[in-house]
Design an enzyme around this catalytic site. Structure first.
Site, short mmCIF file in Angstrom:
data_model
loop_
_atom_site.label_atom_id
_atom_site.label_comp_id
_atom_site.label_asym_id
_atom_site.label_seq_id
_atom_site.Cartn_x
_atom_site.Cartn_y
_atom_site.Cartn_z
N SER A 207 0.84 -1.20 0.00
CA SER A 207 0.00 0.00 0.00
C SER A 207 0.88 1.25 0.00
O SER A 207 1.64 1.46 -0.93
CB SER A 207 -0.97 -0.04 1.17
OG SER A 207 -2.04 0.84 1.00
N GLU A 342 -8.80 -6.45 -3.38
CA GLU A 342 -8.22 -5.17 -3.00
C GLU A 342 -9.19 -4.33 -2.16
O GLU A 342 -9.80 -4.85 -1.25
CB GLU A 342 -7.72 -4.41 -4.24
CG GLU A 342 -6.40 -4.97 -4.76
CD GLU A 342 -5.23 -4.83 -3.80
OE1 GLU A 342 -5.35 -4.14 -2.77
OE2 GLU A 342 -4.17 -5.45 -4.06
N HIS A 464 -7.38 -6.05 0.41
CA HIS A 464 -6.17 -5.22 0.53
C HIS A 464 -5.39 -5.59 1.79
O HIS A 464 -5.95 -5.62 2.88
CB HIS A 464 -6.60 -3.76 0.58
CG HIS A 464 -5.48 -2.79 0.45
ND1 HIS A 464 -4.64 -2.75 -0.65
CD2 HIS A 464 -5.06 -1.77 1.26
CE1 HIS A 464 -3.78 -1.77 -0.51
NE2 HIS A 464 -4.00 -1.17 0.64
#
Length: 566
Positions: A207, A342, A464
């Protein structure tokens, strides 16, 4: 500044480890002696752990909003036997502005009788540039350190303290990224003391950490400080390639922060002087007031192309898209990819909002053309953005209402806009311009736990950051995987792939029984080949084809650079 660099790149002196069999091992590094502690890996190895090691002076007082100053060498033994502080944020453990620390983990230290030189993995934590840390309760070494590498996790300044930028000399920006560079320089100078090879350093980040890594590949400050990269789930641009990194700072956001803390905004100098006097806890306390709609845009404080300021190193001299397109970056082996869902998992929060009589679905549905550019990160309030918003709604929702019945479609547009399409575009751009291999992947394994849970009990797919739980023991969020846990095969697969790449620049080892028969071909220019990482990793060639084609149609690459800075 030049003298500082000379110090950091000086020849590493001969170092030895002392008391390596005690409960508190001590190493002698160029910066000074450091005392650690012992942790235990999943398979029972001793992990020599040195936590909270200072790599830069405290960024407090007059050093707030200034570039990091390398930590002075110390004469006494530095106690790194317990966890160090995280950087200030809304929630966290043991927070302090004196947070420019790193953790070092190894299972073998050099001694007088044996030299040790293992490949190094430096992990840059996620958190949107305003959350998380490198602390062991979040990214513990117990899984990955069954492999013969040295692991380092780092902290860097977050939020306004690390990323405020006014577009001029008052706050040129990128302080948190310069903190990371200071950590890399410390590693080059000192890691041999821990049995690490300074000539074999791999940056790994997820990220915001992944976003950071690509910026390091184009930054003049980071040149020659690392040799491979693993970029997990974030690119340094959005669907609009010039939207993820600012070209001239974020003055309006800085003004908004100043107003939230009752500081003057007549000049940037007076604004920054006032902000430098405010209690540090005021910054995370006012973070929520800076977002535009709920907690969006997710990317709030952005890295920026910096103005030239005499005596100040520039981390970013041009926009990363332009530099990559022109081949002006560190061309190194890179492994990059996404999880299958995600940020789609964020719809679990919408569902919770429904239970609390929230209005998120209704607001998004009734104000789509206004809110969509904010949430999905493209310039808004223009005829073109209105067209894009309408087209996205038509493609993903077939113009149906946005509510619980269409949550899967909402999940897909979230995932594609924020992570999947930018990473797809980055991978293709690197494959077309790099002379080194580019390994592209999609992580599709769904375990019992996730950063995004439906009803608190069921994962929303492979969301994610979910892949991180198979590399690190994330004690604050997930249970420890015992030997009979169904997630253990994925722990073995992922730690093997990541450590293979850290060691050799190739993700699949011929001698690895866990990956026998698996072949991972680098991404070819113009191609879409990738490794589907599941319990049976398999090469595939069809990467969300209809979804990616829609984004490519709506956001064609610019024919010429919009970047005027050099």
């Amino acid at each position: 500044m030049k003298n500082t660099l000379v110090v950091f790149f000086c020849v590493i002196c001969v170092v030895t480890a002392q008391n390596v069999n005690s409960e508190q091992p001590v190493v002698s590094a160029p910066t000074g002696q450091i005392r650690g502690s012992i942790l235990t890996s999943r398979l029972g190895k001793k992990i020599y752990s040195f936590r909270g090691v200072r790599y830069a002076e405290p960024p407090t007082g007059p050093r707030r909003f200034q570039p990091p100053v390398p930590a002075q060498d110390w004469q006494n033994v530095f106690d790194a036997s317990e966890e160090g502080p995280s950087c200030p944020q809304r929630t966290g453990k043991l927070m302090s502005e004196d947070c420019l620390r790193l953790n070092v983990y190894t299972t073998k230290l050099p001694s007088r009788n044996e030299n040790v030189s293992r490949p190094v993995m430096v992990f840059i934590h996620p958190g949107g540039f305003y959350g998380f840390s490198g602390q062991s309760s979040l990214f513990g070494p117990e899984y990955i350190m069954d492999k013969d590498i040295v692991l380092i996790t780092i902290n860097y300044r977050l939020g306004a303290l690390g990323f405020i930028s006014t577009g001029d000399s008052a706050a040129p920006g990128n302080l948190g990224l310069k903190d990371q560079v200071a950590a890399f320089r410390w590693i080059q100078r000192n890691i041999a003391a821990f049995g690490g090879d300074p000539n074999s350093v791999t940056l790994c980040g997820d990220s915001a950490g992944s976003f950071s890594i690509i910026l390091h590949m184009v930054s003049p400050m980071s040149k020659n400080l690392f040799h491979r990269a693993i970029s997990m789930s974030a690119a340094p641009f959005t669907a609009d390639v010039y939207f993820g990194v600012s070209l001239n700072g974020q003055k309006q956001l800085a003004i908004k922060q100043a107003e939230a803390l009752n500081c003057p905004t007549d000049t940037t100098d007076s604004m920054m002087r006032c902000l430098s006097t405010k209690p540090v806890e005021d910054f995370p306390r006012t973070l929520n007031s800076l977002f535009e709609w709920y907690e969006t845009p997710i990317l709030l404080w952005k890295p920026t192309v910096e103005p030239e300021v005499p005596g100040v190193e520039r981390f970013l001299t041009a926009h990363p898209y332009d530099l990559i397109k022109q081949g002006r970056y560190q061309q190194i082996p890179i492994m990059l990819g996404v999880t299958e869902e995600e940020f789609g998992g964020i719809v679990a929060l919408y569902e919770e909002s429904v239970k609390l009589n929230g209005t998120a679905y209704r607001e998004l549905d009734s104000n789509w053309t206004t809110i969509a550019p904010i949430v999905f990160q493209y310039p808004g309030n223009t005829p073109r953005s209105n067209y894009i918003s309408r087209e996205l709604r038509r493609f993903y929702f077939q113009n149906q209402p946005i509510n619980s019945a269409t949550k899967t479609q909402l999940a897909h547009v979230y995932a594609d806009s924020i992570i999947i399409f930018p990473m797809y575009r980055l991978a293709k751009l690197l494959a077309a311009t790099s002379c080194q291999p580019v390994y592209f992947y999609k992580f599709t394994f769904e375990g019992r736990y996730s950063f995004f849970m439906q009803n608190g009990t069921t994962p929303y797919g492979a969301s994610h950051q979910d892949d991180l739980q198979y590399l690190f023991f994330i004690k604050d969020l997930f249970p420890y995987f015992e030997s009979n846990a169904p997630e253990i095969p994925m722990v073995e697969i992922l730690t093997s792939i990541w450590s293979n790449f850290v060691g050799t620049g190739e993700p699949i080892s011929k001698n690895d029984n866990k990956l026998r028969g698996v072949t991972w071909a680098p991404l070819v220019p113009g191609g879409t080949n990738f490794l589907d990482i599941n319990l049976r990793p398999t090469m595939k060639t069809s990467f969300f084809p209809e979804r990616m084609q829609t984004w490519e149609r709506l956001f064609p690459l610019p024919s010429r650079s919009q970047n005027v800075k050099g």
